[in-house]
Scaffold this motif. Structure first.
Motif, mmCIF file in Angstrom:
data_model
loop_
_atom_site.group_PDB
_atom_site.id
_atom_site.type_symbol
_atom_site.label_atom_id
_atom_site.label_comp_id
_atom_site.label_asym_id
_atom_site.label_seq_id
_atom_site.Cartn_x
_atom_site.Cartn_y
_atom_site.Cartn_z
ATOM 1 N N LEU A 999 0.929 -1.209 0.099
ATOM 2 C CA LEU A 999 0.058 0.121 0.025
ATOM 3 C C LEU A 999 1.036 1.221 -0.191
ATOM 4 N N ASN A 1000 0.670 2.083 -0.789
ATOM 5 C CA ASN A 1000 1.523 3.340 -1.042
ATOM 6 C C ASN A 1000 0.927 4.590 -0.444
ATOM 7 N N GLU A 1001 -0.610 4.898 -0.601
ATOM 8 C CA GLU A 1001 -1.166 5.988 -0.113
ATOM 9 C C GLU A 1001 -1.499 5.940 1.375
ATOM 10 N N ASP A 1002 -2.158 5.142 1.807
ATOM 11 C CA ASP A 1002 -2.780 5.154 3.289
ATOM 12 C C ASP A 1002 -1.512 4.690 4.209
ATOM 13 N N LYS A 1003 -0.948 5.458 4.774
ATOM 14 C CA LYS A 1003 0.437 5.068 5.526
ATOM 15 C C LYS A 1003 -0.254 3.953 6.882
ATOM 16 N N GLU A 1004 -1.172 4.629 7.317
ATOM 17 C CA GLU A 1004 -1.569 3.866 8.721
ATOM 18 C C GLU A 1004 -2.038 2.518 8.257
ATOM 19 N N GLU A 1005 -2.769 2.368 7.222
ATOM 20 C CA GLU A 1005 -3.459 0.872 6.830
ATOM 21 C C GLU A 1005 -2.074 0.220 6.286
ATOM 22 N N ASP A 1041 9.591 -1.492 -1.814
ATOM 23 C CA ASP A 1041 8.718 -0.532 -2.139
ATOM 24 C C ASP A 1041 8.218 0.196 -1.054
ATOM 25 N N GLY A 1042 7.816 -0.442 -0.174
ATOM 26 C CA GLY A 1042 7.140 0.244 1.328
ATOM 27 C C GLY A 1042 8.185 1.266 1.867
ATOM 28 N N VAL A 1043 9.577 0.751 1.706
ATOM 29 C CA VAL A 1043 10.499 1.783 2.462
ATOM 30 C C VAL A 1043 10.617 3.165 1.402
ATOM 31 N N VAL A 1044 10.719 2.934 0.151
ATOM 32 C CA VAL A 1044 10.757 3.888 -0.939
ATOM 33 C C VAL A 1044 9.629 5.006 -0.660
ATOM 34 N N ASN A 1045 8.277 4.185 -0.826
ATOM 35 C CA ASN A 1045 7.127 5.159 -0.385
ATOM 36 C C ASN A 1045 6.982 5.843 1.072
ATOM 37 N N GLU A 1046 7.768 5.252 1.838
ATOM 38 C CA GLU A 1046 7.859 5.894 3.250
ATOM 39 C C GLU A 1046 6.591 5.051 3.871
ATOM 40 N N SER A 1047 6.337 4.232 3.504
ATOM 41 C CA SER A 1047 5.218 3.475 4.199
ATOM 42 C C SER A 1047 5.709 2.694 5.713
ATOM 43 N N ILE A 1048 6.890 2.493 5.386
ATOM 44 C CA ILE A 1048 7.808 1.792 6.458
ATOM 45 C C ILE A 1048 8.666 2.911 7.287
ATOM 46 N N LYS A 1049 8.584 3.208 8.376
ATOM 47 C CA LYS A 1049 9.224 4.125 9.179
ATOM 48 C C LYS A 1049 10.407 3.470 9.987
ATOM 49 N N GLY A 1050 11.726 3.909 10.135
ATOM 50 C CA GLY A 1050 12.678 3.324 10.529
ATOM 51 C C GLY A 1050 12.309 2.927 12.042
ATOM 52 N N GLU A 1051 11.532 4.010 12.604
ATOM 53 C CA GLU A 1051 11.439 3.924 14.041
ATOM 54 C C GLU A 1051 10.029 3.008 14.693
ATOM 55 N N ASP A 1052 9.423 2.421 13.941
ATOM 56 C CA ASP A 1052 8.118 1.741 14.345
ATOM 57 C C ASP A 1052 8.409 0.188 14.537
ATOM 58 N N GLY A 1053 7.862 -0.546 15.211
ATOM 59 C CA GLY A 1053 8.109 -2.079 15.668
ATOM 60 C C GLY A 1053 8.076 -2.831 14.321
ATOM 61 N N CYS A 1054 7.140 -2.403 13.210
ATOM 62 C CA CYS A 1054 6.866 -3.151 12.123
ATOM 63 C C CYS A 1054 8.146 -3.154 11.211
ATOM 64 N N SER A 1055 8.977 -1.947 11.148
ATOM 65 C CA SER A 1055 9.983 -2.113 10.340
ATOM 66 C C SER A 1055 11.155 -3.274 11.059
ATOM 67 N N LYS A 1085 18.933 0.035 -2.491
ATOM 68 C CA LYS A 1085 19.139 1.048 -1.653
ATOM 69 C C LYS A 1085 18.051 1.335 -0.358
ATOM 70 N N ALA A 1086 17.027 1.039 -0.569
ATOM 71 C CA ALA A 1086 15.725 1.055 0.560
ATOM 72 C C ALA A 1086 16.083 -0.215 1.418
ATOM 73 N N ILE A 1087 16.551 -1.404 0.671
ATOM 74 C CA ILE A 1087 16.634 -2.438 1.632
ATOM 75 C C ILE A 1087 18.011 -2.163 2.527
ATOM 76 N N GLN A 1088 18.960 -1.660 2.193
ATOM 77 C CA GLN A 1088 20.365 -1.281 2.898
ATOM 78 C C GLN A 1088 19.882 -0.270 3.876
ATOM 79 N N ASP A 1089 19.100 0.602 3.809
ATOM 80 C CA ASP A 1089 18.474 1.765 4.374
ATOM 81 C C ASP A 1089 17.722 1.077 5.642
ATOM 82 N N LEU A 1090 16.986 0.140 5.485
ATOM 83 C CA LEU A 1090 16.017 -0.469 6.493
ATOM 84 C C LEU A 1090 16.996 -1.183 7.495
#
Length: 1094
Positions: A999-1005, A1041-1055, A1085-1090
């Motif tokens: 999902l790219n648009e609704d970050k919460e979902e 893709d989730g990291v690229v679209n900022e749906s996954i943030k470095g600080e939350d448990g999910c990441s 690059k996104a995988i590396q960042d994660l």
């Protein structure tokens, strides 16, 4: 008694004394006399034939004021025979007074008294005055006829509840007087009285219709009286156009023709011509649809406005003037320009642009500079109203206007800069994107015009408008050249200031520099050292009174540059700048209230606070004093009757609101803007400093709570409401008891403000703040009375919402309905819906704090929310109605199921609604039902899931407007599989579901779906991983893709969970290579960042 009376006469003449001390003393003495005594003495003075005329006049004015302002305190407590005597004396005075001036003033007193003698049931308790009116209007004595009309004009409601009964008599009286051939003053007065009667019955449609045949007589009187140098009837016509435009409909053509004729007649005074134009312009605002049917007249009035704009004086000194005196508001040029602006906004560009385009083109080719000037100013004026139509031909307009930046006449060059600046604002950011190269170079070239400082300054002002709305990336390539030019001019003008004391261009250039820095942000760093020393030099040395504005603007510039370049670059100068600001403040502790530096200083401190963050705290003790003083400014206000108002003018900084019934409310506007800025800055400190601001929370909250009712300025009320949740956050550190005390201090006022706020933009801010406060304070913050009051208010808002929709539907059936009316109705609709979203915010905060305990309260409003989700309601109603039920399910389950009979059907139907917003609200509801709803909802999922899948698989489900709704459907399917797996075939669904990610648009979902994905991978789900982990490269792509679209943030448990999945693959070499080789560069690059952050 006679001696006292003589003393009183002396007092009256001293009240008119030109000597201030004598006058002040007499005013104080007058105030000490008891009300009853005042009445007796004043009435005696008025009736005393031997008293001097000006003494009688003063007495009459004072008696009218006394009845107007203190009737209840004075009159009812008088003995009945005294009351009767007063009434008799007044009527006798009107009949026997020889001076027409005094007679008029006595009529005003009689009208004022009868206004106060109409009881709550509408009975006029002074029947003699009605008899007097009937007798006088039929009298042979002209002065009595005049008196009767004057009283009726002053108080048209004088018949009270007898009005309907006497309607035909009133009409006959007015017609008869309007046809009085011998006495022009009677015709004029009768027309004014008729207009006054129409205005006081503006909402009585039947009455207006009954009186429509009087309009011809009113128009005739307008025409006659103007040529006798009296514009009072014309003013009445403007009022009718403003308040009761529908009254003019049967004779609209004649009204417009007359206004046009008077406006075009150069033998009349400017004021009269402008008033005649005002009739047409006001109608374009109050009855646009009605006026659009008379385009021929509009087309003839446009050249009138343009010819007024040509009415300019030759002024040799103009180009060199260093002080900008305010535009002469009575001038034809200013009136014409403002009329054009308003008529374009009122009638719309579709009508106005074709009418005006040819005229402007001809004017721009006229050899006389005044025509070229007027043509360019006209273009500036119509930009807002003709927005859509001008946008289509913007490039030809811009190319044409820029030619005039090189016109031989300086005032035409000035007007060209004006047009560029105005278009930069009206058409931003399209204007900046399309014309940046042409415009910047033209303005820079115009700024070189050393011999015409006024033109230079205006070019700099246009540059400010341009850069304010210019995207940073567009400005970057021009920075070098812009900065170079601005620096050269600044240095030259600094020299001029020292040698000749001229400052106009310098003031503008300093602001241009600030604006460029504000847009360029960090890209301004290389130029910082070029400007800062000179700017600091100005602040240190420009201390004379006439340089206050320059100094204020320079302070603003320094703080904006500091904010642009950031803490690191600015830090070495920060403390020096703060010292300069504080020095200003201590040196100028006696700054006058209207000193322009104050508001610049206040805003500069707030920027310093943003730059310095917590380190700003040390300056608070010095800064807060003046800030609180400015935020506490109390405006001067006065309740005036129309007679008093004529002695006060808007030039002294007074503005007036007409309250009807001959009453006006005046307010002195000095200091209001400063007050609003100061309140905004207090909000900024609370936001930036949080607990660092705790010392001041008490005094600020005591200032802000009463300001929720400060109706003189919207910005002040907005700041007051914004401050509430922020102050609670600041106060948290003092512990729960202090916090609760503060909340109790603001809570009642916030709820009341939601009920009484008249402006919808401010209302939405107050509601938003209230919701935030409840979220902050949580369970228990509202008591029963609060809930009671709140349900009443919310009920009122929703009922008003439904009613407004009905009114708009009715307007769509009106004979004047056209597409422009539809646009206005759409805007009103959006406004209403915005308030609905805030009702939803408040309920959300209450449900999330109180949970099911609040359901009995909610039931009082239930029926209104059920109405919102009926299938025939507009989509926005259904969207927000569903959102409220979503909250009930999410926060009040399992109890929520008892309302399922109301919302479950509509929610299921809404899953396939044509409006994506409605689908989204419904899908979200299904998701929370699965997550929180409980057992009772199980049957619903069997029906919902196929519908959800259908929406996701429809061909245009990923189109921009559908994306959010579709992603909520995908998330809802995930929640059903996760929390209610027994209700669906998970094995069959999963492969489809995987293909829909990410999902790219609704970050919460997106977070919900990634967490579920982790559950599946961590439990080694064979369907998700595929045989021999063949699905892993696909999963890697989804995560990347989730990291690229900022749906996954470095600080939350999910990441962290996702990073662990990747690390497990990392250790098995071949699989890792296979997964990584499937990714493109950005995904790798996104995988590396994660891996680095989680």
């Amino acid at each position: 008694m006679a001696a006292e009376q003589q003393q009183f006469y002396l007092l009256l003449s001293n009240l008119m004394s030109p000597d201030n001390t004598v006058r002040k003393q007499s005013e104080e003495t007058y105030e000490t006399i008891p009300g009853q005594t005042k009445i007796t003495f004043l009435l005696q003075a008025i009736r005393d034939a031997s008293a001097a005329e000006e003494v009688k006049q003063m007495a009459a004015v004072l008696l009218r004021r006394l009845l107007s302002s203190s009737f209840e305190e004075v009159y009812p407590s008088l003995a009945l025979d005294v009351q009767t005597a007063i009434r008799t004396e007044l009527l006798a005075g009107i009949q026997s007074e020889a001076s027409s001036n005094i007679r008029k003033k006595v009529c005003d007193i009689a009208a004022e008294l009868s206004r106060n003698l109409i009881d709550d049931d509408g009975n006029n308790q002074w029947p003699e005055i009605l008899k007097f009116l009937f007798d006088s209007v039929n009298s042979q004595d002209v002065s009595l006829r005049e008196a009767a009309l004057h009283i009726f004009w002053n108080f048209p409601g004088i018949f009270g509840n007898q009005q309907q009964h006497y309607l035909d008599v009133i009409k006959r009286m007015l017609v008869q007087c309007m046809q009085d051939q011998e006495n022009p003053q009677i015709r004029t007065l009768a027309a004014r009285a008729a207009a006054s009667f129409v205005l006081s019955n503006e909402s009585n449609t039947a009455l207006l219709k009954h009186f429509s045949d009087l309009l011809a007589g009113i128009l005739q009187a307008v025409n006659e009286s103007c040529y006798r140098g009296d514009d009072s009837v014309l003013k009445s016509l403007v009022e009718i156009a403003d308040t009761a435009p529908k009254y003019l409909r049967p004779n609209l053509e004649a009204t417009l023709q007359l206004s046009l004729k008077l406006c075009a007649d150069t033998n009349l005074t400017n004021m009269q011509r402008q008033l005649a134009l005002e009739v047409i312009v006001t109608l374009s605002e109050t009855a646009a649809a009605m006026l659009r049917k008379h385009t021929n007249i509009i087309a003839q009035s446009v050249p009138q406005m343009l010819s007024m704009m040509v009415d300019l004086e030759e002024d040799e000194e103009w180009a060199m003037a260093d002080e900008l005196e305010d535009d002469d508001f009575d001038s034809n040029a200013v009136a014409g320009e403002s009329a054009l602006d308003r008529i374009a906004c009122g009638l719309g560009g579709k009508i106005v642009l074709p009418m005006i385009k040819q005229h402007i083109m001809q004017m721009l080719q006229n050899p006389d500079w005044k025509y070229r000037h007027a043509g360019l100013m006209a273009l500036s004026a119509i930009g807002e109203g003709c927005h859509q139509q001008m946008e289509a031909i913007l490039s030809e307009i811009v190319s044409f206007v820029l030619l005039f930046c090189q016109d031989p006449h300086p005032r035409v060059r000035y007007a060209a800069c004006n047009a560029v600046g105005q278009m930069a604002t009206d058409f931003a950011p399209t204007f900046q994107k399309k014309f940046h190269d042409k415009v910047i170079s033209a303005l820079l070239q115009t700024m070189e015009d050393q011999s015409n400082p006024r033109v230079q300054a205006h070019a700099a002002a246009a540059l400010i408008n341009f850069t304010e709305d210019c995207p940073k990336s567009l400005l970057a390539p021009y920075l070098d050249s812009l900065v170079q030019h601005l620096h050269v001019i600044m240095v030259a003008k600094l020299q001029e200031l020292i040698q000749k004391g001229t400052k106009l261009v310098l003031e503008q250039v300093v602001t241009s520099i600030a604006s460029v820095a504000d847009t360029a942000e960090e890209k301004f760093v290389p130029y910082y050292d070029l400007f800062m020393p000179s700017l600091k030099h100005i602040v240190e040395n420009a201390v004379q009174k006439e340089l206050r504005l320059l100094r204020g603007k320079t302070i603003e510039c320094i703080s904006l540059i500091g904010l642009a370049v950031g803490k690191e670059k600015f830090m070495p100068d920060a403390s020096a700048v703060m010292q300069l600001l504080l020095k200003t403040q201590t040196d100028f502790s006696d700054l006058e209230d209207d000193d322009p530096q104050i508001s610049y200083m206040i805003s500069a401190w707030a920027r310093m606070c943003k730059i310095l963050g917590k380190e700003f705290q040390q300056y608070l003790p010095v800064v807060m004093g003046p800030l609180m003083k400015t935020a506490s400014i109390k405006p001067e206000v006065a309740l005036l009757d129309t007679q008093d108002m004529e002695n006060m003018t808007e030039d002294d900084g007074w503005e007036f609101v007409n309250l009807g019934d001959q009453q006006s409310f005046g307010i002195k506007t000095a200091g209001l803007e400063e007050k609003a800025t100061a309140c905004q800055m207090l909000v900024c400190y609370a936001k930036e400093l949080k607990e660092g601001f705790v010392e001041y929370t008490e005094q600020v909250v005591k200032l802000m709570v009463p300001l929720l009712k400060f109706y003189f300025h919207d910005g002040v009320r907005v700041a007051a409401s914004e401050s509430m949740p922020l102050l609670l956050e600041c106060a948290r550190v003092r512990g729960p008891e202090y916090l609760t005390q503060m909340w109790h201090f603001m809570c009642d006022a916030l709820i009341k403000a939601i009920g009484t706020e008249p402006d919808s933009d401010v209302l939405s801010e107050i509601m938003h703040s209230f919701a935030k406060c409840i979220e902050l304070m949580g369970d228990g913050c509202l008591n029963n009375e609060h809930f009671e009051e709140l349900s009443g208010i919310l009920k009122g808002k929703l009922e008003e919402h439904f009613k407004n929709q009905e009114v708009r539907q009715a307007k769509r059936q009106d004979e004047d309905y056209d597409e422009q009316v539809e646009e206005t109705l759409q805007d009103e609709d959006d406004n209403d819906v915005y308030i609905l979203t805030k009702v939803s915010d408040i309920l959300h905060s209450i449900f999330s704090s109180y949970r099911e305990k609040v359901l009995p309260w909610f039931e009082q409003l239930l029926q209104l929310f059920v109405n919102l989700i009926c299938p025939h309601r507009p989509w926005a109603d259904r969207q927000w109605g569903l959102c409220i039920f979503d909250d009930v399910i999410e926060h009040c389950s399992p109890s929520s199921f008892k309302y399922a009979e109301y919302f479950l059907r509509p929610m299921m139907q809404a899953l396939c609604d044509s409006s994506p917003e409605v689908r989204q609200a419904a899908a979200y509801g299904v998701g929370v039902m699965a997550q929180f709803g409980g057992e009772s909802y199980r049957p619903a999922f069997t029906e919902a899931v196929p519908l959800l899948v259908g929406v996701i698989q429809s061909p245009d489900s990923r189109a921009k407007e559908n994306a959010n709704a579709t992603e909520n459907c995908i998330s809802a399917v995930a929640k059903v599989m996760k929390y209610r797996p027994e209700c669906v075939n998970v094995t069959e669904l999963l492969p489809h579901w995987l293909s829909w990610l990410p999902l790219n648009e609704d970050k919460e979902e997106a977070v919900h779906t990634f967490n579920y994905l982790c559950d599946l991978i961590e439990s080694n789900n064979p369907i998700v991983l595929g045989p021999d982990n063949t699905n892993l490269p696909k999963i890697f792509i989804i995560i990347a893709d989730g990291v690229v679209n900022e749906s996954i943030k470095g600080e939350d448990g999910c990441s962290k969970r996702l990073a662990n999945v990747i690390r497990q693959v990392q250790v098995s070499g071949g699989l890792w290579t296979q997964c990584v080789s499937a990714l493109n560069e950005a995904q790798q690059k996104a995988i590396q960042d994660l891996l680095n952050t989680a």
